[in-house]
Design an enzyme around this catalytic site. Structure first.
Site, PDB file in Angstrom:
ATOM      1  N   GLU A 176      -0.746   9.686  -5.486  1.00 10.20           N
ATOM      2  CA  GLU A 176       0.395   8.775  -5.588  1.00 10.20           C
ATOM      3  C   GLU A 176       0.619   8.327  -7.038  1.00 10.20           C
ATOM      4  O   GLU A 176       1.757   8.188  -7.477  1.00 10.20           O
ATOM      5  CB  GLU A 176       0.161   7.573  -4.669  1.00 10.20           C
ATOM      6  CG  GLU A 176       0.194   7.961  -3.202  1.00 10.20           C
ATOM      7  CD  GLU A 176      -0.956   7.432  -2.358  1.00 10.20           C
ATOM      8  OE1 GLU A 176      -1.317   8.111  -1.368  1.00 10.20           O
ATOM      9  OE2 GLU A 176      -1.506   6.358  -2.677  1.00 10.20           O
ATOM     10  N   GLU A 192       0.860  -1.189   0.000  1.00  3.87           N
ATOM     11  CA  GLU A 192       0.000   0.000   0.000  1.00  3.87           C
ATOM     12  C   GLU A 192       0.892   1.232   0.000  1.00  3.87           C
ATOM     13  O   GLU A 192       1.705   1.427   0.907  1.00  3.87           O
ATOM     14  CB  GLU A 192      -0.903  -0.007   1.246  1.00  3.87           C
ATOM     15  CG  GLU A 192      -2.010   1.006   1.222  1.00  3.87           C
ATOM     16  CD  GLU A 192      -3.085   0.766   0.152  1.00  3.87           C
ATOM     17  OE1 GLU A 192      -3.813   1.726  -0.140  1.00  3.87           O
ATOM     18  OE2 GLU A 192      -3.198  -0.355  -0.387  1.00  3.87           O
ATOM     19  N   ASP A 202      -7.099   2.709   2.934  1.00  7.42           N
ATOM     20  CA  ASP A 202      -6.715   1.438   3.546  1.00  7.42           C
ATOM     21  C   ASP A 202      -7.910   0.490   3.645  1.00  7.42           C
ATOM     22  O   ASP A 202      -7.799  -0.701   3.389  1.00  7.42           O
ATOM     23  CB  ASP A 202      -6.117   1.689   4.932  1.00  7.42           C
ATOM     24  CG  ASP A 202      -4.933   2.643   4.862  1.00  7.42           C
ATOM     25  OD1 ASP A 202      -4.029   2.391   4.056  1.00  7.42           O
ATOM     26  OD2 ASP A 202      -4.928   3.647   5.578  1.00  7.42           O
TER      27      ASP A 202
END
Length: 425
Positions: A250, A219, A410
């Site tokens: 990201e 992750e 998450d």
């Protein structure tokens, strides 16, 4: 391998309590003072974008952390991507989770009973991360937030050095896992370049010791150092993992760091364009994923942004993708459902509290001759194919008044992994 206590509160209220006045907006790669904090917070609040930064001054950080945790509006939660993913998976009563991060007394108390912590992972003091949230339309000085999001910062040396990685890998023999989830590499940005490079090599050696029949998911999280990102991608970590989870910040940073497709794009305007996102995801798997000629294990990417998710897999390695983005055949996708229920803090999707932000029509690429897709509400998962790589797209039901935005990525990745089926190779 990263675990901490998240102190969640209103960013504007904390800055007011600290006596920080609204001023300039500046994107600081490292925060060295309360003023830097105010400027970086304003910069990202203005964009409505999530970000994470290292606060270098230990004494100043302790003062801010104390002020934050004693604030009447503050709430304390399990934090750190690894601990959050573990905590999310632990809500399934049939699963046992091994968590190796620096676990202090407060965090240990907050963890689910299904989460096992080896004694070597316990430490006397908790690591605190401060999560400064803001709501859509909230104002601070001249800044007005276009949507709800959060700004995260910490002075976290234990997670930053990945102190628990070796403990984790050595505990796997006894634990015999079906899946390994790694996160926390972004925390190393607080280290010096030499220390970071050395620790990354040690991490790579450790990860290489994990038996190859256990799938590994990495992750990612917010980063600022392009060379470091490039190292993780090119020569070191990507080829060792089977799966990656990331968001739009990201993804863009990753293509900029490696001069990939659309690298000249400096930031997203509004909802990330599906064609652009697909081009970058396709390139990652084509350039860094598993092929007959390349010794890489990477075959899966789970991309999540506020409005939609895309699960991309190399053909022949994964099954049940529709259920992974789409929740076991239910009308609302698993990852998407996790986003909607967690942000609104409801057990099930409450249709009065959510809305659809995803584009109802989009093209699948901005580089190649694309196909145009129109969403059908009765079949929320759309599938397309490109040179041996499958794409599964699903819209997300966005919470109108989010109770909590932290840890959504998450939760989404954890839920997606729960439904994914890795074919034994």
């Amino acid at each position: 391998v990263n675990a901490c206590v998240d102190v969640v509160l209103s960013g504007v209220k904390l800055l007011e309590a600290l006596g920080v006045e609204p001023g300039d907006e500046k994107n600081h790669a490292v925060l060295r003072s309360q003023r830097d904090l105010g400027e970086a917070f304003a910069h990202f609040m203005d964009k409505g974008a999530a970000a994470e930064r290292f606060f270098s001054d230990a004494e100043s950080f302790q003062h801010i952390a104390r002020t934050a945790s004693e604030h009447p509006g503050a709430q304390l939660y399990v934090g750190g991507n690894a601990a959050l993913i573990g905590q999310k998976l632990a809500t399934n009563p049939d699963l046992k989770i091994l968590l190796c991060g620096p676990v202090g007394p407060k965090l240990h108390e907050l963890l689910d009973d299904n989460v096992v912590v080896p004694p070597e992972s316990m430490q006397e003091r908790d690591e605190f991360h401060l999560i400064l949230e803001y709501q859509a339309g909230e104002e601070w000085g001249r800044v007005r937030a276009p949507n709800a999001n959060r700004f995260i910062f910490s002075h976290d040396l234990s997670n930053g050095a990945l102190n628990m990685l070796e403990v984790f890998v050595s505990s796997l023999d006894e634990f015999q896992p079906d899946l390994v989830v790694l996160s926390g590499l972004h925390m190393m940005e607080g280290q010096s370049k030499e220390m970071r490079q050395r620790r990354l090599m040690e991490a790579v050696a450790s990860i290489s010791d994990i038996p190859t029949d256990i799938p590994i998911h990495l992750e990612l999280a917010s980063m600022t150092d392009q060379d470091f990102m490039s190292n993780i991608m090119h020569q070191q970590v990507f080829p060792l993992v089977n799966s990656i989870g990331l968001n739009e910040q990201e993804l863009l940073f990753l293509t900029q760091a490696a001069s990939g497709p659309h690298a000249s794009l400096t930031s997203w305007s509004g909802i990330p364009d599906v064609g652009v996102v697909s081009d970058i995801l396709f390139w990652i798997l084509k350039e860094h994923g598993k092929t007959t000629e390349r010794a890489s294990d990477l075959t899966r990417i789970h991309f999540h942004t506020l409005a939609y998710h895309i699960l991309v897999t190399v053909d022949g390695y994964w099954g049940n993708q529709a259920a992974a983005v789409a929740g076991g055949g239910r009308a609302v996708p698993a990852g998407a459902r996790a986003a909607g229920t967690q942000a609104c803090a409801t057990e099930t999707i409450d249709t009065t509290k959510v809305f659809l932000k995803a584009p109802l029509e989009f093209v699948t690429s901005q580089i190649e001759a694309p196909s145009k897709i129109s969403l059908n509400p009765d079949e929320p998962v759309v599938h397309w194919h490109r040179e041996g790589i499958s794409f599964h797209f699903t819209p997300v039901l966005v919470c109108k008044d989010p109770v909590r935005t932290v840890g959504l990525g998450d939760a989404i990745s954890a839920e997606g992994l729960l439904y994914s089926e890795a074919y034994p190779q």
